[in-house]
Write an enzyme that holds these catalytic residues in place. Structure first.
Site, PDB file in Angstrom:
ATOM      1  N   ASP A 140       0.815  -1.220   0.000  1.00 22.75           N
ATOM      2  CA  ASP A 140       0.000   0.000   0.000  1.00 22.75           C
ATOM      3  C   ASP A 140       0.851   1.274   0.000  1.00 22.75           C
ATOM      4  O   ASP A 140       0.353   2.345  -0.320  1.00 22.75           O
ATOM      5  CB  ASP A 140      -0.916   0.030   1.233  1.00 22.75           C
ATOM      6  N   ARG A 174     -18.964  -2.898 -15.992  1.00 24.71           N
ATOM      7  CA  ARG A 174     -18.458  -4.128 -15.376  1.00 24.71           C
ATOM      8  C   ARG A 174     -17.365  -3.762 -14.366  1.00 24.71           C
ATOM      9  O   ARG A 174     -16.579  -2.842 -14.619  1.00 24.71           O
ATOM     10  CB  ARG A 174     -17.842  -5.060 -16.422  1.00 24.71           C
TER      11      ARG A 174
HETATM   12  O1  F6P Z   1      -2.041  -4.052   3.934  1.00 24.70           O
HETATM   13  C1  F6P Z   1      -1.918  -4.583   2.676  1.00 24.70           C
HETATM   14  C2  F6P Z   1      -3.223  -5.184   2.220  1.00 24.70           C
HETATM   15  O2  F6P Z   1      -2.953  -5.771   0.981  1.00 24.70           O
HETATM   16  C3  F6P Z   1      -4.396  -4.206   2.149  1.00 24.70           C
HETATM   17  O3  F6P Z   1      -4.390  -3.409   0.995  1.00 24.70           O
HETATM   18  C4  F6P Z   1      -5.565  -5.153   2.224  1.00 24.70           C
HETATM   19  O4  F6P Z   1      -6.707  -4.507   2.747  1.00 24.70           O
HETATM   20  C5  F6P Z   1      -5.078  -6.214   3.140  1.00 24.70           C
HETATM   21  O5  F6P Z   1      -3.676  -6.204   3.080  1.00 24.70           O
HETATM   22  C6  F6P Z   1      -5.599  -7.592   2.776  1.00 24.70           C
HETATM   23  O6  F6P Z   1      -5.187  -8.478   3.752  1.00 24.70           O
HETATM   24  P1  F6P Z   1      -5.353 -10.051   3.702  1.00 24.70           P
HETATM   25  O7  F6P Z   1      -4.203 -10.593   2.915  1.00 24.70           O
HETATM   26  O8  F6P Z   1      -5.300 -10.463   5.137  1.00 24.70           O
HETATM   27  O9  F6P Z   1      -6.666 -10.355   3.043  1.00 24.70           O
END
Ligand code: F6P
Length: 340
Positions: free
Chosen positions: A126, A264
Site C-alpha cells: 500500500d 463491469r
Molecule cells: O495491507 C496490505 C493489504 O494488501 C491491504 O491493501 C488489504 O486490505 C489487506 O492487506 C488484505 O489483507 P489479507 O491478505 O489479510 O486479506
C-alpha cells in the site's frame, strides 16, 4: 552473532530479496549466522525456526512471497517478551530483524522498549508507511495493476462499456493513483478523497460521449461522499480490522443506473501481491536487507531502515508509526486534471 529474521503481516513481492540481502552481507562481511522464524511472530513466540545458511537464499530475490511464511499473529497474544527472550536464549539468537508493516513495527517497538534487540525493515504494497519514501512491493503492485487495467481497457473498448478496476489500498490510494495515472483512467477514487457518485457518473458520461470506454480505478478503501465507512462485507481479519473489497461492484450498479452505460467491475485483489517483484523492488529490498545488517552491527535497536530520496537511512520505529503516508492533495489535484 546469530540473527533471527521474520516476515510478518500481509506478504509482499520483495520479502525474499530482503532476506537474501541481509544473509549474504551478514555472512560475507561479518561472519554472522542466520535463522528464520516461521510464519512471522508465531515462529518467534513458539521458537519455531529454520536454519538460513548461504545456500538457502540462493536465487530467491526474484521469488514472490516469503520463504519463511507469514502470519498476522500478535506476539503479545500467548507470548510476550519473557517467552520470546527465553526462546532466543535457548536458540542462541542475539538479535531479530523484523520485516513488516505498521502492526509488525508497532509490536517490534513495544518489544524493543522492554529490552529485546530488534531492528525493522518496512514492508507494504500500500506504500502507506511514513518515514520512508517508498516501500518495496509497491512498484510491483502498481505494475501488475497497470497491466491488468490495460487489459480491461481493450475489452471495455470492444463493448463500449464502462470498466471499473478495484485495487488494494486500505487507508491510502497510492496504488490507485499510480496505476490509474499510468493507464489513463477517467476517474481515480482513493480513501483520502470523498467524491459523490453523481460526480463519478459525470466523468464516466463525459468520456463515453467522446467515444471512449470509460475507465474508473477505485481503491478498496474509497468511501463515496454519502457514506461514512469503507465497503466491507467479509467480516473482520485476525487484527479485528474490517476485510475490505467490493466497492467496485457497488459503484458498478450505481454508475450503470445513473448513466445508462453498461458497466463491469473487476476486483484485482491479491493478484497485486503475488508473483515476481519488479527490478526496482528487488534492488530496494536487497539494499534494505543489507542496511538492516548495519543496524544490527551498530546496535541501533528500535530503528528501521528506510528510503530517503535514493539513500538508505535509519529512523526510529516511532517515526514510521503514528502517521500514515497519505496521497497529498496536490498529487490528487494533478491527477484529477485528466478525469472525465
Ligand atoms: O495491507 C496490505 C493489504 O494488501 C491491504 O491493501 C488489504 O486490505 C489487506 O492487506 C488484505 O489483507 P489479507 O491478505 O489479510 O486479506
Amino acid at each position: 552473532m546469530k540473527i533471527g529474521i521474520l516476515t510478518s503481516g500481509g506478504d509482499c513481492p520483495g520479502l525474499n530479496a530482503v532476506i537474501r540481502g541481509a544473509v549474504l552481507k551478514g555472512i560475507k562481511i561479518h561472519g554472522q549466522e542466520f535463522v528464520g522464524f516461521r510464519d512471522g511472530w508465531r515462529g518467534v513466540v513458539e521458537g519455531d525456526i529454520i536454519e538460513l545458511p548461504r545456500q538457502s537464499v540462493r536465487g530467491i530475490s526474484k521469488q514472490g512471497g516469503t520463504i519463511l511464511g507469514t502470519s498476522r499473529t500478535n506476539p503479545f497474544d500467548g507470548g510476550g517478551p519473557e517467552v520470546i527472550k527465553a526462546h532466543m536464549d535457548r536458540l542462541g539468537i542475539d538479535a531479530i530483524i523484523a520485516i513488516g508493516g505498521e502492526g509488525t513495527l508497532a509490536a517490534a517497538k513495544r518489544l524493543t522498549d522492554v529490552g529485546l534487540k530488534i531492528v525493522g525493515v518496512p514492508k507494504t504494497v500500500d506504500n502507506d508507511l511514513d518515514a520512508t519514501d517508498y516501500t518495496f512491493g509497491f512498484d510491483t503492485a502498481v505494475e501488475i495493476a497497470t497491466e491488468a487495467i490495460d487489459r480491461l481497457r481493450t475489452t471495455g473498448e470492444s463493448h463500449h462499456r464502462c470498466m471499473i478496476a478495484e485495487v488494494m489500498g486500505r487507508h491510502v490510494g497510492w496504488i490507485a493513483l499510480h496505476a490509474g495515472m499510468a493507464s489513463g483512467a477517467h476517474a481515480i477514487l482513493i480513501p483520502e478523497q470523498k467524491v459523490s457518485v453523481e460526480q463519478i457518473a459525470e466523468w464516466v458520461s463525459d468520456a463515453h460521449e467522446r467515444g471512449r470506454a470509460p475507465l474508473v480505478v477505485v481503491a478498496e478503501g474509497f468511501v463515496p461522499e454519502h457514506l461514512e465507512t469503507p465497503h466491507s462485507e467479509r467480516g473482520l481479519d485476525t487484527f479485528g480490522r474490517p476485510r475490505l473489497g467490493g466497492i467496485g461492484e457497488q459503484l458498478c450498479a450505481q454508475i450503470e443506473e445513473i448513466t445508462g452505460i453498461e458497466t463491469r467491475a473487476t476486483i484485482l485483489g491479491h493478484i497485486q501481491r503475488g508473483g515476481v517483484p519488479t527490478a526496482y523492488d528487488r534492488v530496494l529490498a536487497t539494499r534494505l536487507g543489507m542496511a538492516a545488517i548495519d543496524s544490527v552491527v551498530e546496535g541501533t535497536w528500535g530503528t528501521m531502515v528506510a528510503l530517503s530520496g535514493t539513500e538508505i537511512v535509519h529512523v526510529p520505529f516511532e517515526a514510521a508509526l503514528g502517521n500514515l503516508k497519505t496521497v497529498p492533495q496536490s498529487r490528487y489535484d494533478e491527477a484529477a486534471i485528466l478525469f472525465g
